[in-house]
Design a protein around this motif. Structure first.
Motif: not given
Length: 549
Positions: A55, A385, A25
């Motif tokens: 996330l 994400y 990431l």
């Protein structure tokens, strides 16, 4: 016995099947450019920029581990990972896997740690020594969760402050179940549950299951880029749930309780809490770490056939991952910044304490729709994400939590074998529509990927207002190609949240949810589709070499 869990989606399991490769990431939040020499980054604590990552549905922590392992290649930052799952079993697996990855090398060597990770992460059945490790770690975590002071002292990288009290109590119950709070194999009869899922999934095709697995492997997974998966290993996993057979097959007989999850089921007109296995039974965990490699020799072919199997490539990639974690993550996590420690030792007898270089914050299960109500999250994240099973949560309100110029990465459904090509395309199109509605624009300039869709925060990303960690005020540069990450399968990785529930009678005769939730906004389900883990796969084309440690 029940363990609390939210109602997980069919594609949000605790098992790692069907999920794509691990993604670094830090690279995905940084403009494309050459790696940075760590020795040139002599910043003090207050000068080190922070990278805040949100996330949704990552399930097993593979992206976080890869990010920490590769962080030395990019400008130094203090990492804050905010993880939102839809069931507490997934939260517990995150914590267990991180505890294993950060285990003291003097207590557990690299090979033992790698093998333990592979079995806990990808096998339905464990060897007795690995099961004993899980029980010991779960017992320790069960005692730490209700005691914030001890938790902060022993696991300084972990933050559970955002969880509700009832969620903490339920998380403690999950760990106590893993620790053997309910004795005997009948507490979680994994072999029977696996076979029941398989029978329900295949229906009349059950007697021809070997032919079905061969078709899914050769006509679907191989065509989608997973050619290194061997027929024998894929068939063994489909039959028994054991993906990584590192010892004699007779050694694997203890149920892997970390793959269990709770669910409310309807039984005789009443809602009954039950525990069972509803994870991936279609794709397998091979895609996550087993179809890509930085070492190109592992991908060689002879007479058109791969020389190495997916299991062998996975073993290599996981060992490299933990080697990088031991060389970079563990020393800093345990001892603070090496430069500050060295400076403190020269100037005084006591080295100056340094903060942990990363923190994992677990958010409340139902908080996706309310994050924008809290000022501390507005414009806070440089990277968002979203796993394919959580795409329905992507909204303008969630987009408001991303900083101007921030990035969005969405996992696609490339390795869900029950989806036809037109459904995969429809899902990708729907992802683009949701991202645009949330205020993001496609990121152009990089190699196209079938496993991840990339976007950047459009609109008010003026140069003067950008977060230092994003380092780019204009439309983000080319798509950040993830380095080879043995794809954490589509899994998780890569499977649905183990929604489990064995009703008092006929435990697993309930229909397994198909991938309808994954495509709820775009495509109707195809038929009887076993829940698959979220599939995100790192594009195999884009790789960069792992540095020698």
């Amino acid at each position: 016995m029940t363990t609390a869990s939210s109602s997980p989606q069919a594609h949000k399991p605790t098992s790692p099947g069907g999920r794509p490769s691990a993604l670094p990431l830090a690279k995905s939040s940084h403009p494309a450019g050459p790696p940075v020499d760590p020795d040139s980054q002599a910043e003090t604590e207050h000068e080190t920029p922070e990278l805040n990552v949100l996330l949704l549905g990552s399930v097993d922590g593979r992206h976080l581990l890869r990010t920490l392992a590769r962080a030395a290649l990019w400008p130094r930052r203090r990492f804050h990972f905010y993880v939102l799952e839809n069931n507490l079993e997934a939260v517990a697996r995150h914590i267990l896997i991180f505890s294993l990855a950060l285990e003291d090398p003097e207590k557990m060597g690299l090979q033992e740690r790698s093998e333990t990770f592979l079995e806990v992460w990808g096998n339905a059945l464990l060897r007795p020594p690995v099961a004993a490790f899980v029980r010991a770690q779960a017992g320790r975590l069960a005692h730490l969760v209700p005691e914030p002071d001890r938790l902060a002292e022993q696991l300084p990288w972990l933050s559970l402050g955002a969880l509700k009290f009832r969620e903490r109590d339920a998380l403690e119950a999950v760990f106590r179940f893993w620790a053997g709070g309910e004795k005997g194999p009948e507490a979680f009869p994994m072999s029977r549950l696996w076979d029941s899922r398989l029978r329900q999934y295949l229906g009349s095709r059950y007697d021809a299951r070997h032919g079905v697995s061969d078709w899914d492997l050769h006509m679907k997974l191989h065509d989608r880029g997973a050619r290194v998966i061997h027929t024998r290993e894929f068939r063994r996993w489909r039959d028994t749930g054991v993906a990584f057979e590192l010892r004699d097959s007779s050694a694997y007989h203890v149920p892997n309780r970390t793959l269990a999850s709770g669910r409310l089921l309807s039984h005789r007109g009443e809602r009954v809490a039950a525990r069972g296995y509803w994870g991936d039974i279609a794709t397998g965990p091979f895609v996550a770490f087993g179809i890509e490699a930085d070492d190109e020799t592992l991908l060689r072919t002879s007479n058109g056939q791969p020389v190495k199997t997916a299991c062998e490539i996975t073993e290599h990639n996981v060992a490299e991952l933990f080697r990088e974690m031991a060389a970079w993550g563990h020393p800093r996590a345990a001892e603070g910044d090496p430069e500050q420690v060295q400076g403190g030792a020269e100037g005084s007898s006591e080295p100056a304490p340094a903060p942990e270089p990363f923190t994992v914050h677990f958010l409340s299960l139902d908080s996706a729709h309310t994050l924008h109500h809290k000022s501390c999250y507005m414009g806070q994240f440089q990277l968002l994400y979203v796993a394919c099973g959580m795409v329905h949560l992507l909204s303008a309100e969630l987009g408001a939590c991303v900083a101007p110029g921030g990035r969005l990465i969405v996992e696609l459904a490339q390795f869900l074998v029950d989806l036809r090509q037109e459904q995969l395309q429809a899902f990708s199109s729907r992802v683009g529509e949701l991202a645009q509605a949330a205020g993001f624009a496609p990121q152009l300039g990089g190699k196209p990927s079938d496993t991840f869709a990339r976007f950047y925060k459009a609109g008010d990303s003026a140069p003067g207002h950008e977060d230092p960690a994003v380092e780019s005020g204009t439309p983000p540069p080319e798509v950040l190609a993830p380095p080879l990450e043995a794809t954490d399968p589509p899994s998780e990785d890569r499977t649905q949240p183990l929604e489990s529930g064995n009703p008092p009678s006929e435990p697993l005769k309930l229909t397994s949810e198909s991938q309808a939730s994954l495509l709820e906004a775009s495509v109707p389900p195809t038929g009887s589709q076993a829940p698959k883990s979220e599939n995100q796969t790192v594009p195999p084309e884009t790789k960069y070499p792992i540095p020698d440690i």
